[in-house]
Design a protein around this motif. Structure first.
Motif, PDB file in Angstrom:
ATOM      1  N   ARG A 182     -69.990  -2.658 106.274  1.00  0.00           N
ATOM      2  CA  ARG A 182     -71.143  -2.668 105.515  1.00  0.00           C
ATOM      3  C   ARG A 182     -72.256  -1.718 106.433  1.00  0.00           C
ATOM      4  NH1 ARG A 182     -71.854  -7.974 106.651  1.00  0.00           N
ATOM      5  NH2 ARG A 182     -69.833  -8.386 105.477  1.00  0.00           N
ATOM      6  N   ARG A 216     -71.871   1.710 105.737  1.00  0.00           N
ATOM      7  CA  ARG A 216     -72.516   2.011 104.519  1.00  0.00           C
ATOM      8  C   ARG A 216     -73.854   2.025 104.462  1.00  0.00           C
ATOM      9  NH1 ARG A 216     -70.498   1.970  99.037  1.00  0.00           N
ATOM     10  NH2 ARG A 216     -71.869   0.266  98.513  1.00  0.00           N
ATOM     11  N   LEU A 217     -74.542   0.982 105.069  1.00  0.00           N
ATOM     12  CA  LEU A 217     -76.145   0.949 105.044  1.00  0.00           C
ATOM     13  C   LEU A 217     -76.405   2.266 105.870  1.00  0.00           C
ATOM     14  CD1 LEU A 217     -78.689  -0.567 104.832  1.00  0.00           C
ATOM     15  CD2 LEU A 217     -78.133  -1.318 107.416  1.00  0.00           C
ATOM     16  N   ARG A 261     -76.156   5.357 103.569  1.00  0.00           N
ATOM     17  CA  ARG A 261     -76.994   5.535 102.496  1.00  0.00           C
ATOM     18  C   ARG A 261     -78.457   5.752 102.734  1.00  0.00           C
ATOM     19  NH1 ARG A 261     -77.201   0.921  98.473  1.00  0.00           N
ATOM     20  NH2 ARG A 261     -75.624   1.739  96.888  1.00  0.00           N
ATOM     21  N   GLU A 262     -78.955   5.199 104.001  1.00  0.00           N
ATOM     22  CA  GLU A 262     -80.058   5.471 104.548  1.00  0.00           C
ATOM     23  C   GLU A 262     -80.282   6.769 105.030  1.00  0.00           C
ATOM     24  OE1 GLU A 262     -82.763   3.394 104.305  1.00  0.00           O
ATOM     25  OE2 GLU A 262     -81.782   1.877 103.306  1.00  0.00           O
ATOM     26  N   ARG A 289     -78.770  -7.009  98.487  1.00  0.00           N
ATOM     27  CA  ARG A 289     -78.577  -5.798  99.044  1.00  0.00           C
ATOM     28  C   ARG A 289     -77.260  -5.924  99.841  1.00  0.00           C
ATOM     29  NH1 ARG A 289     -82.835  -2.944 103.179  1.00  0.00           N
ATOM     30  NH2 ARG A 289     -81.732  -0.965 103.424  1.00  0.00           N
ATOM     31  N   LEU A 311     -73.909  -3.591  99.345  1.00  0.00           N
ATOM     32  CA  LEU A 311     -73.319  -2.828 100.561  1.00  0.00           C
ATOM     33  C   LEU A 311     -71.805  -3.142 100.658  1.00  0.00           C
ATOM     34  CD1 LEU A 311     -75.827  -3.115 103.475  1.00  0.00           C
ATOM     35  CD2 LEU A 311     -75.227  -1.040 102.147  1.00  0.00           C
ATOM     36  N   ASP A 312     -71.481  -4.224 100.348  1.00  0.00           N
ATOM     37  CA  ASP A 312     -69.834  -4.854 100.238  1.00  0.00           C
ATOM     38  C   ASP A 312     -69.043  -4.349  99.136  1.00  0.00           C
ATOM     39  OD1 ASP A 312     -69.591  -6.122 102.572  1.00  0.00           O
ATOM     40  OD2 ASP A 312     -70.343  -8.043 101.916  1.00  0.00           O
TER      41      ASP A 312
END
Ligand code: SF4
Lengths: 531, 232
Positions: free
Chosen positions: A393, A396-397, A400-401, B152, B156-157
């Motif tokens: 997670r 991925r954050l 993406r950012e 959110r 993400l998951d």
């Protein structure tokens, strides 16, 4: 000062294990001697024959023969560099040899390439292509001889017929004329390059790109077939759309290396295969991400723009109007019952994130974005498997950012315990997945903040290297398993009964899983390396 | 001046503070919702340990200050004036209870969101928020920010995905271009993300890959991960 051509041997994505893998492929296909020469070129970059001799300690004739084989199979390209002579001496040309990493690795993909062609063409085309894969390069005459030797009763093979097949494949760009055997690289001016606008700054070309650009004929020639009814006259079957500049280069080529039909040599055009696989990867990805409708639209757009594409790794496609997309969509079986409204809906779906971009009412495919998302997906699953759900997670954050984020903020958004977050971030940083910056604020009480972001370029390269490593491992394990059972394999099939049969079944399973894993992993390698 | 104070705080325990207690109390109060760590108080006031400890106890019994959890360092004694609520930095925010992420609560909220999204097929933020409110499951309504945060994290998951309405089909009645949410897997079960080719073979998840060589101690020939993988 003597050699003015600036030679950059670094090809950015060719990694340590990439080279190791390429050497393995050559050893497997051509044996140790040839692989020794090839490895030397891969590791040291372009070399002259005398330098090759020095580094490999092989004899002149050995080196010559090895190079001939490698050139025949499109794994090495020769080129000449002009060297200014000493005082009062005329400049002279020195020939160097360059290993073509991409082409070497493509050798493991012949079955994939064949599959593409088999969807469009029949058996004769496949036979001809197979011949090219097997022999590297062939003249029309050689192709004819080959077809003749496999002639079936009642179906006589004529030269015209073979030429017709060749023309089909050349027109589809799956086959091309070979590049010039030894293009000359012009010495570079050492004067500073012309000032360019900031937008135009391009990455400097690698030596490989420069050599290939000089060697590959313009499209008009590259994809033409010379008529063998010579009669002293040359009759070309070539696209009439050649520009004046192309014609000039064409005539120049005709007069020297490509003088007569006998010496026109053809080979498989790997670029086209890579392009097809790139398209396929895009369509598959869109299908998995969105739905069949979106995939149908994308594939129709690809069909419509394919001919306008000049680069293999084009960032985006040519643009199309809504009506021209629709026209193309309803040509396909899957799109036949699509309404215009349905098409619009699919295009909106493709619009976020912009896999298809719209501007001024025309649409173009954002290849780069689709590929980037596909790469990211592969990366994410690696993070998930290696570091677990929380790290997944977080990764991925951050990916993406695409910017620096502070530890606390990351914990908040990802719902990871505040005490755990720094530990995970640190682990990912230590393994080079993340980049870290410390921010010290003098005024506040809490003076130090940690900022993190995904270390994309390095990470991608690192993972690619690991993928090459893993491919080698798969191959080595398979070789080992086969070696363990070599006694069994020597037995005729009818003798393998009882326990032996079970061992045989087990071995087949292992072979299947290792080989299919290798093929799939290669798709991922292409995703990171070729697309 | 003294009269005024008398009138407002006549019975306030503040008036009965010792000098030391007053110094500490003022310091703690000045930190508002951030509070302060006992060690820092000692430094800032230059008072000896024993006095600080004694005064803090007394201030606590008078209900003027309270001890709070600082999620960054749970072992530390952290104090705050009674009238303040711990800031987000200290408590961890709305999703924290007693200095820990309130996993049970988070799970319930996520489950509810999925339930509504599945029912609506595609849902806007407002749609989800309304449905949560109407369900009456939560004692207090979740804030807009809380719902946003949960959605959110679910994106993400890859449990849900964001997409824009195109105004037709399932998006009927949703204005074109509006952000919507949809479950990644039908039925809203948590989907395993698609595992890529590399992550599906032992080497892709192997911690030893950098040490693995064809003829080394760690090698594909002797690799235990492989042996396990190829067990039939
Ligand atoms: S072969 Fe085994 S030890 Fe080597 S990298 Fe792969 S899984 Fe790891």
């Amino acid at each position: 000062m003597r050699n003015k051509v600036v030679i950059k041997t670094q090809i950015s994505l060719v990694t340590q294990y990439g080279i190791e893998y390429a050497v393995h492929v050559i050893t497997d296909h051509f044996g140790n001697l040839i692989s020794k020469v090839c490895e030397c070129l891969l590791r040291r970059g372009p070399l002259t024959r005398s330098n090759l001799k020095r580094y490999t300690e092989l004899s002149d004739s050995q080196i010559k023969n090895c190079l001939l084989v490698l050139i025949q199979h499109n794994c090495v390209q020769a080129f000449a560099v002009e060297q200014t002579g000493g005082f009062g001496e005329a400049p002279r040309f020195v020939t160097q040899y360059l290993a073509l990493f991409n082409n070497i690795v493509h050798r493991m993909r012949f079955s994939k390439f064949m599959k593409i062609v088999s969807q469009e063409f029949d058996g004769e085309c496949l036979d001809l292509l197979e011949g090219l894969f097997e022999h590297g390069r062939l003249t029309l005459k050689q192709m004819f001889d080959r077809a003749k030797s496999a002639e079936k009763e009642g179906k006589p093979v004529t030269l015209d017929y073979v030429q017709e097949i060749l023309l089909k494949l050349v027109t589809a760009r799956y086959v091309e004329r070979c590049p010039a055997p030894e293009p000359v690289l012009a010495p570079k001016d050492e004067a500073p390059a012309k000032k360019r606008g900031p937008k135009e700054i391009e990455e400097p070309k690698t030596i490989e790109q420069e050599v290939l650009e000089a060697a590959v004929p313009v499209d008009g020639i590259r994809f033409s077939v010379l008529d063998p009814d010579v009669d002293g006259e040359k009759k070309d079957i070539k696209p009439s759309s050649m520009t004046a500049r192309e014609k000039r280069k064409y005539d120049a080529l005709e007069s020297d290396e490509f003088g007569t039909t006998a010496t026109v040599v053809y080979r498989a055009n790997f670029e086209e295969f890579v392009r097809c696989l790139r398209y396929k990867a895009c369509i598959d990805n869109v299908r998995a991400r969105l739905d069949d409708g979106a995939a149908t639209v994308l594939s129709a757009m690809l069909d419509a723009t394919r001919n306008e594409e000049t680069e293999v790794r084009a960032k985006r496609s040519a643009s199309l109007s809504l009506s021209s997309i629709y026209e193309e969509v309803i040509k396909t079986e899957a799109g036949r019952n699509m309404t215009l409204e349905h098409l619009r809906a699919s295009l909106t779906e493709l619009g976020t994130p912009p896999l298809v971009k719209v501007s001024d009412d025309s649409y173009s495919i954002e290849f780069e974005k689709i590929i980037e998302l596909a790469q990211l997906e592969e990366m994410e699953s690696i993070v998930l498997k290696r570091y677990g759900q929380d790290a997944y997670r977080i990764f991925r954050l951050l990916s993406r950012e695409g910017r620096l984020m502070e530890t606390e903020k990351i914990a908040d958004v990802t719902f990871v315990e505040k005490k755990e977050t720094p530990k995970i971030l640190y682990k990912l940083w230590k393994d080079d997945y993340l980049h870290m910056e410390k921010l010290v604020l003098a005024a506040a009480r809490q003076t130090q903040f940690m900022l993190w972001k995904v270390q994309k370029q390095n990470l991608w390269k690192h993972i690619l290297d690991e993928m090459f490593h893993a491919t080698l491992n798969l191959r080595q394990r398979l070789a080992y398993e086969l070696d363990q059972e070599k006694e069994l394999l020597k037995l005729p099939a009818d003798k393998r009964t009882g326990a032996l049969n079970n061992r045989n079944i087990r071995l087949n399973k292992i072979r299947k899983i290792l080989q299919s894993s290798q093929m799939k992993l290669d798709d991922s390698i292409m995703l990171f390396y070729d697309f | 001046m003294s009269q005024k104070r008398k009138r407002s705080d006549a019975k306030s325990p503040v008036n009965s503070l010792t000098d030391h207690e007053r110094i500490l109390y003022n310091l703690i109060r000045s930190k508002q919702d951030m509070g302060i760590w006992s060690r820092d108080m000692k430094q800032e006031t230059n008072l000896p340990d024993t006095i600080v400890n004694k005064s803090l106890k007394s201030l606590q019994t008078k209900n003027l200050i309270k001890e709070v959890v600082n999620i960054h360092s749970k072992g530390r004694k952290h104090f705050m004036a009674a009238e303040f609520e711990p800031s987000k930095e200290l408590s961890g925010g709305a999703w924290y209870a007693d200095g820990k992420l309130d996993m049970d609560f988070i799970k319930i909220v996520r489950k509810q969101c999925v339930k509504h999204i599945v029912r609506l097929k595609v849902a806007t933020f407002e749609g989800i928020s309304d449905a949560l409110k109407r369900s009456g499951i939560f004692k207090e309504d979740l804030t807009k920010q809380q719902i946003e945060e949960i959605l959110r994290a679910m994106v993400l998951d890859k449990e849900i995905m964001e997409l824009k309405s195109n105004g037709s089909g399932v998006f009927n009645n949703i204005p074109v271009g509006k952000v919507c949410y949809k479950c990644v897997k039908e039925g809203g079960s948590v989907s395993e993300p698609r595992i890529g080719a590399f992550a599906s073979i032992p080497c892709g998840v192997c911690p030893q890959i950098s040490l693995c060589t064809p003829d080394g101690i760690i090698s594909p020939k002797t690799c235990v991960y492989y042996t396990k993988w190829l067990e039939f």
